[in-house]
Write an enzyme that holds these catalytic residues in place. Structure first.
Site, PDB file in Angstrom:
ATOM      1  N   ASP A  38      33.352  -8.700   0.504  1.00  9.37           N
ATOM      2  CA  ASP A  38      32.941  -9.470  -0.668  1.00  9.37           C
ATOM      3  C   ASP A  38      32.309 -10.808  -0.297  1.00  9.37           C
ATOM      4  O   ASP A  38      31.224 -11.160  -0.773  1.00  9.37           O
ATOM      5  CB  ASP A  38      34.132  -9.699  -1.603  1.00  9.37           C
TER       6      ASP A  38
ATOM      7  N   ASP B 114      43.539 -14.255  -8.363  1.00 11.80           N
ATOM      8  CA  ASP B 114      43.066 -15.230  -7.390  1.00 11.80           C
ATOM      9  C   ASP B 114      42.021 -16.181  -7.968  1.00 11.80           C
ATOM     10  O   ASP B 114      41.940 -17.344  -7.555  1.00 11.80           O
ATOM     11  CB  ASP B 114      42.506 -14.525  -6.160  1.00 11.80           C
TER      12      ASP B 114
END
Length: 423
Positions: free
Chosen positions: A16, A126
């Site tokens: 990512d 997150d």
């Protein structure tokens, strides 16, 4: 044209964040991207991480060794508070994120950046943990969360984007697990785990052996604490990092520390994660057993009542909140007498305590014994029970169904001993 000229990205070197670097440059007018990576014990080759970041388009990659701070000021603080989310999750990822986000903001301020960025998805926890911390220390900086902006919706899409932009990523289409690792734990999400009926596969685990393959003989260890802080293993003093690394190896070799959990995310959805936390599992067990020995009943019970709230604050990204810090101060006060040793047996995926000792122990054998030398007078219990239950006896006499002359009853008289000594 975007006003953002310089972005500091929370960088891991994984799929990512590797594709975020070229994406930021493409969508924010060629802005400079500085990668920040905090070493919390994930075990990466950071020379390779730096090279990968620069190869992907970052102007540089800053790495900070945060391992000692992570264990000492985050993991051990959660341990002191007994913080376990939903009675099972030991908060490995949740503890690391505020630390990483804090140091990321410090880098951004030092580098004169305009924005902060992270690789958290738009439906996870997150993103909250990063951005709440950003707001606490650099509220003037813009926040860029690519997962809330781009049209990438899966790891397969991310791999396609990496292919098109020559992204040097290690993820393969055969292993689509999303993992997060640090000294405290390793988490596994995605792929077959998205079906909550599927059992985890043996090959997925990295820190723990399959309990069925663990040694056929148990191993006994002794953990020593000073004011709630783990300080020694089997008589050898160890610093925070060495303690956790050693326990991960020892407990992991016996298959201890695995957890398969469906949890409630802050954003309102349920998720399934499989966690490996060998050291954390053993330390929480030993710490809890020592507290049972040295804390009085009211303090222990009240602490248990706030431990869940503390864990939720951490899980929800509120590490730097006033309430979390206040609860931590209470936990620190309770830890002053938590000094002693606990003996733990490790066997086939199970850790259990079979011995504990402390100079501050409130356990007295002469009070607990049923044999000779008993210092407790059983007759004393009668008066205590009469006073303890007095409100209930008074209330019983006021009920409509009770036909008794209340004024004629001596409610202080021992139960079962009527006047005249006969029933």
């Amino acid at each position: 044209m975007s006003s953002v000229k310089k972005v500091v990205l929370a960088y891991s070197g994984g799929l990512d964040t590797s594709i975020i670097i070229p994406w930021l440059k493409e969508h924010y007018g060629g802005a400079e991207v500085i990668a920040f990576c905090g070493d919390v014990g994930q075990g990466d080759d950071f020379d390779e991480v730096k090279k990968k970041a620069v190869d992907t388009g970052a102007s540089k990659c800053i790495v900070k060794d945060l391992r000692e701070e992570f264990v000492r000021d985050y993991c051990y603080k959660a341990l002191a508070a007994g913080a376990i989310y939903e009675d099972r999750y030991l908060l490995g990822t949740a503890l690391a994120r505020p630390l990483l986000a804090y140091h990321q903001t410090q880098v951004a301020l030092e580098e004169g950046a305009d924005a902060l960025s992270h690789g958290a998805t738009g439906k996870g926890n997150d993103q909250v943990r990063f951005e709440v911390t950003y707001g606490a220390f650099a509220p003037h900086l813009e926040v860029i969360a690519p997962w809330r902006e781009w049209d990438i919706r899966s790891r397969e899409d991310a791999l396609d984007y990496a292919d098109k932009h020559n992204g040097p990523v290690e993820s393969s289409r055969k292993d689509l697990y999303s993992r997060d690792g640090n000294l405290w734990h390793l988490s596994h999400e995605g792929d077959i785990l998205e079906n909550v009926w599927n059992a985890p596969v043996k090959e997925m685990f990295k820190l723990t052996v399959d309990p069925m393959d663990a040694p056929d003989e148990p191993e006994t260890i002794v953990l020593a604490f000073e004011q709630g802080v783990p300080v020694a293993l089997n008589g050898k003093r160890l610093g925070p990092v060495e303690m956790v690394e050693t326990l991960n190896r020892v407990a992991g070799a016996h298959g201890v520390g695995r957890l398969d959990l469906v949890e409630n995310r802050l954003v309102g959805i349920k998720s399934r994660g499989v966690y490996e936390t060998p050291a954390g599992t053993v330390l929480h067990l030993a710490h809890r057993e020592l507290e049972r020995l040295v804390l009085d009943r009211d303090t222990l019970h009240f602490k248990q009542s706030i431990s869940g709230r503390y864990a939720q604050l951490v899980y929800d990204g509120l590490w730097f909140s006033t309430l979390r810090e206040a609860l931590a101060a209470f936990a620190d006060e309770t830890e002053k007498e938590v000094t002693g040793e606990v003996r733990i047996r490790l066997y086939k995926g199970v850790a259990d305590a079979n011995g504990r000792r402390s100079d501050s122990s409130l356990y007295r054998e002469d009070l607990a014994t049923f044999g000779e030398g008993m210092a407790y007078d059983h007759a004393d219990a009668g008066g205590f029970i009469r006073l303890y239950g007095l409100p209930e006896r008074v209330r019983a006499m006021t009920r409509d169904e009770v036909t008794v002359d209340v004024k004629a009853v001596d409610i202080t008289r021992p139960v079962g001993k009527p006047e005249g000594g006969k029933k």
